[in-house]
Design an enzyme around this catalytic site. Structure first.
Site, PDB file in Angstrom:
ATOM      1  N   CYS A 195     -10.227  -4.586   0.179  1.00 26.11           N
ATOM      2  CA  CYS A 195     -11.309  -3.597   0.308  1.00 26.11           C
ATOM      3  C   CYS A 195     -12.248  -3.718  -0.905  1.00 26.11           C
ATOM      4  CB  CYS A 195     -10.733  -2.178   0.392  1.00 26.11           C
ATOM      5  SG  CYS A 195     -10.157  -1.521  -1.180  1.00 26.11           S
ATOM      6  N   GLU A 252      -2.971  -4.579  -3.312  1.00 23.37           N
ATOM      7  CA  GLU A 252      -3.462  -5.425  -4.405  1.00 23.37           C
ATOM      8  C   GLU A 252      -3.451  -4.679  -5.736  1.00 23.37           C
ATOM      9  OE1 GLU A 252      -4.737  -4.782  -1.466  1.00 23.37           O
ATOM     10  OE2 GLU A 252      -6.296  -6.206  -0.896  1.00 23.37           O
ATOM     11  N   CYS A 257     -10.750  -2.734  -4.317  1.00 18.45           N
ATOM     12  CA  CYS A 257      -9.834  -3.745  -4.857  1.00 18.45           C
ATOM     13  C   CYS A 257     -10.594  -4.960  -5.390  1.00 18.45           C
ATOM     14  CB  CYS A 257      -8.828  -4.179  -3.795  1.00 18.45           C
ATOM     15  SG  CYS A 257      -7.553  -2.945  -3.494  1.00 18.45           S
ATOM     16  N   CYS A 279      -3.997   0.707  -2.567  1.00 17.65           N
ATOM     17  CA  CYS A 279      -3.847  -0.549  -1.823  1.00 17.65           C
ATOM     18  C   CYS A 279      -2.778  -1.440  -2.462  1.00 17.65           C
ATOM     19  CB  CYS A 279      -5.166  -1.315  -1.804  1.00 17.65           C
ATOM     20  SG  CYS A 279      -6.463  -0.530  -0.839  1.00 17.65           S
ATOM     21  N   ASN A 330       0.839  -1.200   0.000  1.00 18.58           N
ATOM     22  CA  ASN A 330       0.000   0.000   0.000  1.00 18.58           C
ATOM     23  C   ASN A 330       0.876   1.252   0.000  1.00 18.58           C
ATOM     24  OD1 ASN A 330       0.620  -0.886   2.629  1.00 18.58           O
ATOM     25  ND2 ASN A 330      -1.086   0.205   3.544  1.00 18.58           N
TER      26      ASN A 330
END
Ligand code: THU
Length: 129
Positions: free
Chosen positions: A86, A55, A89, A53, A42
């Site tokens: 989240c 990902e 994502c 983030c 992140n």
């Protein structure tokens, strides 16, 4: 790369996280269908919503290098429960990997794995357009 090696790659990214505001580092390791692995962390920003983030960092790196077929992603966080992606994502990952296996780790390295369908049922995708 084995599942354990992919988990280690994600956990290793915790040190790279830039998270001076939340103090919640997240690491990710994304495996492409050809075996290539892209990692991410992140990256926060003083203007909070601008942060990204782990990902999406990993997936953006992969896509920008020409990869669009993904098998699994490991998300590592220092939380008590497994660090789940989240909502933003989930939507981002579904675009490129509706069949992705999402392996979530907690601070102890314990895992819980999900399918994209479990994480984002009834999600919006290209078929609506
Ligand atoms: N975060 C991620 O990087 N991935 C997740 O799956 C959940 C949340 C980040 C965003 C922010 O930098 C910090 O964790 C706290 O929300």
């Amino acid at each position: 790369m084995t599942r354990e090696e992919l988990k280690a790659a994600a956990t290793g990214m915790l040190d790279k996280a830039y998270c001076p505001y939340s103090h919640f580092p997240v690491g990710a390791a994304l495996e492409c269908v050809d075996g290539t692995v892209y990692t991410g962390c992140n990256i926060e920003n003083a203007a909070y919503p601008v942060g990204t983030c782990a990902e999406r960092t990993a997936m953006g790196k992969a896509i920008s290098e020409g990869h669009r077929d993904f098998v699994r992603i490991v998300v590592a966080g220092k939380s008590e429960g497994p660090c789940v992606p989240c909502g933003m994502c989930r939507q981002f990952m579904k675009e490129f990997a509706p069949k992705l296996e999402v392996i979530c780790l907690n601070a102890k390295g314990e895992e819980q794995a999900f399918t994209m369908e479990e994480l984002l049922p009834h999600g919006f995708d290209q078929s609506f357009l």
